[in-house]
Design a protein around this motif. Structure first.
Motif, PDB file in Angstrom:
ATOM      1  N   ARG A  20       2.742  -1.615   7.478  1.00  0.00           N
ATOM      2  CA  ARG A  20       1.534  -1.305   8.236  1.00  0.00           C
ATOM      3  C   ARG A  20       1.197   0.172   8.059  1.00  0.00           C
ATOM      4  O   ARG A  20       2.072   1.032   8.210  1.00  0.00           O
ATOM      5  CB  ARG A  20       1.726  -1.609   9.723  1.00  0.00           C
ATOM      6  N   ILE A  21      -0.057   0.428   7.757  1.00  0.00           N
ATOM      7  CA  ILE A  21      -0.564   1.793   7.652  1.00  0.00           C
ATOM      8  C   ILE A  21      -1.724   1.891   8.628  1.00  0.00           C
ATOM      9  O   ILE A  21      -2.696   1.136   8.521  1.00  0.00           O
ATOM     10  CB  ILE A  21      -1.045   2.103   6.225  1.00  0.00           C
ATOM     11  N   HIS A  22      -1.632   2.794   9.591  1.00  0.00           N
ATOM     12  CA  HIS A  22      -2.668   2.965  10.610  1.00  0.00           C
ATOM     13  C   HIS A  22      -3.072   4.428  10.687  1.00  0.00           C
ATOM     14  O   HIS A  22      -2.229   5.308  10.549  1.00  0.00           O
ATOM     15  CB  HIS A  22      -2.155   2.528  11.995  1.00  0.00           C
ATOM     16  N   GLY A  23      -4.344   4.677  10.947  1.00  0.00           N
ATOM     17  CA  GLY A  23      -4.801   6.043  11.131  1.00  0.00           C
ATOM     18  C   GLY A  23      -6.311   6.126  11.139  1.00  0.00           C
ATOM     19  O   GLY A  23      -7.007   5.128  10.958  1.00  0.00           O
ATOM     20  N   PRO A  24      -6.814   7.332  11.325  1.00  0.00           N
ATOM     21  CA  PRO A  24      -8.268   7.528  11.306  1.00  0.00           C
ATOM     22  C   PRO A  24      -8.779   7.643   9.869  1.00  0.00           C
ATOM     23  O   PRO A  24      -8.132   8.236   9.006  1.00  0.00           O
ATOM     24  CB  PRO A  24      -8.444   8.852  12.057  1.00  0.00           C
ATOM     25  N   ARG A  25      -9.916   7.057   9.611  1.00  0.00           N
ATOM     26  CA  ARG A  25     -10.596   7.175   8.315  1.00  0.00           C
ATOM     27  C   ARG A  25      -9.667   6.941   7.119  1.00  0.00           C
ATOM     28  O   ARG A  25      -9.629   7.735   6.175  1.00  0.00           O
ATOM     29  CB  ARG A  25     -11.289   8.541   8.211  1.00  0.00           C
ATOM     30  N   LEU A  26      -8.914   5.861   7.166  1.00  0.00           N
ATOM     31  CA  LEU A  26      -8.018   5.533   6.053  1.00  0.00           C
ATOM     32  C   LEU A  26      -8.821   5.171   4.807  1.00  0.00           C
ATOM     33  O   LEU A  26      -9.827   4.458   4.898  1.00  0.00           O
ATOM     34  CB  LEU A  26      -7.126   4.341   6.406  1.00  0.00           C
ATOM     35  N   PRO A  27      -8.368   5.607   3.643  1.00  0.00           N
ATOM     36  CA  PRO A  27      -9.024   5.215   2.388  1.00  0.00           C
ATOM     37  C   PRO A  27      -8.535   3.828   1.959  1.00  0.00           C
ATOM     38  O   PRO A  27      -7.708   3.695   1.054  1.00  0.00           O
ATOM     39  CB  PRO A  27      -8.570   6.311   1.421  1.00  0.00           C
ATOM     40  N   LEU A  28      -9.027   2.793   2.610  1.00  0.00           N
ATOM     41  CA  LEU A  28      -8.510   1.436   2.419  1.00  0.00           C
ATOM     42  C   LEU A  28      -8.552   0.996   0.956  1.00  0.00           C
ATOM     43  O   LEU A  28      -7.557   0.469   0.440  1.00  0.00           O
ATOM     44  CB  LEU A  28      -9.266   0.450   3.309  1.00  0.00           C
ATOM     45  N   ASP A  29      -9.663   1.209   0.296  1.00  0.00           N
ATOM     46  CA  ASP A  29      -9.775   0.801  -1.115  1.00  0.00           C
ATOM     47  C   ASP A  29      -8.832   1.606  -1.994  1.00  0.00           C
ATOM     48  O   ASP A  29      -8.209   1.065  -2.917  1.00  0.00           O
ATOM     49  CB  ASP A  29     -11.216   0.938  -1.608  1.00  0.00           C
ATOM     50  N   ALA A  30      -8.687   2.892  -1.710  1.00  0.00           N
ATOM     51  CA  ALA A  30      -7.797   3.748  -2.504  1.00  0.00           C
ATOM     52  C   ALA A  30      -6.334   3.329  -2.328  1.00  0.00           C
ATOM     53  O   ALA A  30      -5.554   3.375  -3.290  1.00  0.00           O
ATOM     54  CB  ALA A  30      -7.983   5.211  -2.119  1.00  0.00           C
ATOM     55  N   ILE A  31      -5.965   2.923  -1.121  1.00  0.00           N
ATOM     56  CA  ILE A  31      -4.591   2.463  -0.887  1.00  0.00           C
ATOM     57  C   ILE A  31      -4.316   1.215  -1.728  1.00  0.00           C
ATOM     58  O   ILE A  31      -3.301   1.131  -2.424  1.00  0.00           O
ATOM     59  CB  ILE A  31      -4.339   2.187   0.611  1.00  0.00           C
ATOM     60  N   SER A  32      -5.238   0.264  -1.692  1.00  0.00           N
ATOM     61  CA  SER A  32      -5.074  -0.958  -2.491  1.00  0.00           C
ATOM     62  C   SER A  32      -4.984  -0.631  -3.977  1.00  0.00           C
ATOM     63  O   SER A  32      -4.124  -1.172  -4.688  1.00  0.00           O
ATOM     64  CB  SER A  32      -6.243  -1.921  -2.256  1.00  0.00           C
ATOM     65  N   LYS A  33      -5.838   0.251  -4.430  1.00  0.00           N
ATOM     66  CA  LYS A  33      -5.852   0.617  -5.846  1.00  0.00           C
ATOM     67  C   LYS A  33      -4.550   1.312  -6.235  1.00  0.00           C
ATOM     68  O   LYS A  33      -3.946   0.982  -7.258  1.00  0.00           O
ATOM     69  CB  LYS A  33      -7.050   1.514  -6.154  1.00  0.00           C
ATOM     70  N   TYR A  34      -4.093   2.253  -5.431  1.00  0.00           N
ATOM     71  CA  TYR A  34      -2.885   3.001  -5.753  1.00  0.00           C
ATOM     72  C   TYR A  34      -1.656   2.098  -5.767  1.00  0.00           C
ATOM     73  O   TYR A  34      -0.812   2.200  -6.653  1.00  0.00           O
ATOM     74  CB  TYR A  34      -2.673   4.144  -4.756  1.00  0.00           C
ATOM     75  N   LEU A  35      -1.550   1.211  -4.773  1.00  0.00           N
ATOM     76  CA  LEU A  35      -0.399   0.310  -4.706  1.00  0.00           C
ATOM     77  C   LEU A  35      -0.511  -0.859  -5.682  1.00  0.00           C
ATOM     78  O   LEU A  35       0.472  -1.538  -5.956  1.00  0.00           O
ATOM     79  CB  LEU A  35      -0.217  -0.223  -3.279  1.00  0.00           C
ATOM     80  N   GLY A  36      -1.723  -1.103  -6.177  1.00  0.00           N
ATOM     81  CA  GLY A  36      -1.931  -2.188  -7.123  1.00  0.00           C
ATOM     82  C   GLY A  36      -1.880  -3.564  -6.493  1.00  0.00           C
ATOM     83  O   GLY A  36      -1.568  -4.548  -7.160  1.00  0.00           O
ATOM     84  N   ILE A  37      -2.224  -3.626  -5.197  1.00  0.00           N
ATOM     85  CA  ILE A  37      -2.192  -4.909  -4.483  1.00  0.00           C
ATOM     86  C   ILE A  37      -3.209  -4.857  -3.342  1.00  0.00           C
ATOM     87  O   ILE A  37      -3.421  -3.818  -2.737  1.00  0.00           O
ATOM     88  CB  ILE A  37      -0.769  -5.209  -3.965  1.00  0.00           C
ATOM     89  N   GLU A  38      -3.832  -5.983  -3.075  1.00  0.00           N
ATOM     90  CA  GLU A  38      -4.782  -6.058  -1.970  1.00  0.00           C
ATOM     91  C   GLU A  38      -4.038  -6.227  -0.647  1.00  0.00           C
ATOM     92  O   GLU A  38      -2.985  -6.858  -0.597  1.00  0.00           O
ATOM     93  CB  GLU A  38      -5.742  -7.240  -2.163  1.00  0.00           C
ATOM     94  N   ALA A  39      -4.614  -5.689   0.392  1.00  0.00           N
ATOM     95  CA  ALA A  39      -4.049  -5.855   1.731  1.00  0.00           C
ATOM     96  C   ALA A  39      -4.105  -7.324   2.138  1.00  0.00           C
ATOM     97  O   ALA A  39      -5.030  -8.042   1.750  1.00  0.00           O
ATOM     98  CB  ALA A  39      -4.831  -5.014   2.736  1.00  0.00           C
TER      99      ALA A  39
END
Length: 150
Positions: A20-39
């Motif tokens: 779980r990653i929680h916070g203000p203004r998270l870069p949701l698309d960037a997280i998926s791209k960097y990890l190479g997997i969709e949430a």
């Protein structure tokens, strides 16, 4: 691990592990791209969970291990660790709260579980505590009339 103890319902055991990653203004698309997997789940602050419920307080990106819930918690944690291990530095550098939510659900209140030591590496790497949400369905309610001491 199927048992027919005091009821006609067979015992069941269900496990899960979710990054779980929680916070203000998270870069949701960037997280998926960097990890190479969709949430497996994501939301933005202010979105409604469901009609009639309060909106979310923050942004979130979740990844639940794609492991059958009947498989023991060790398997869930190993799979989650396999996916995120190369990205630990990235996750630790995020301006966000990162943790691993583990779940255990059963209808057998006298059962337990164990986690193999290698599966706990994810907690050390992310610098988060190991915790488990435990839900025992119906077992306690059926036994409330039974004395706890003889």
């Amino acid at each position: 691990m199927t048992d027919m103890s005091d009821s006609d319902e067979p015992d069941y055991y269900a496990y899960s592990a979710t990054l779980r990653i929680h916070g203000p203004r998270l870069p949701l698309d960037a997280i998926s791209k960097y990890l190479g997997i969709e949430a497996t789940h994501q939301h933005r602050r202010g979105e409604k969970r469901r009609a009639g419920l309060r909106p979310y307080n923050d942004d979130a990106w979740h990844l639940t291990a794609p492991v059958a819930e009947e498989r023991e918690l060790t398997h869930h944690l190993r799979e989650l660790w396999r996916v995120i291990k190369p990205h630990v530095d990235y996750l630790n550098a995020l301006n966000a709260k990162v943790d691993v939510f583990c779940g255990y659900r059963s209808n057998n209140g006298a059962a337990g579980f164990a986690v193999e030591p290698d599966a706990l590496e994810i907690f050390t790497a992310l610098r988060v505590p190991f915790g488990v949400s435990i839900i025992i369905d119906s077992w306690l309610g059926q036994r409330l009339d039974e004395p706890t001491l003889q």
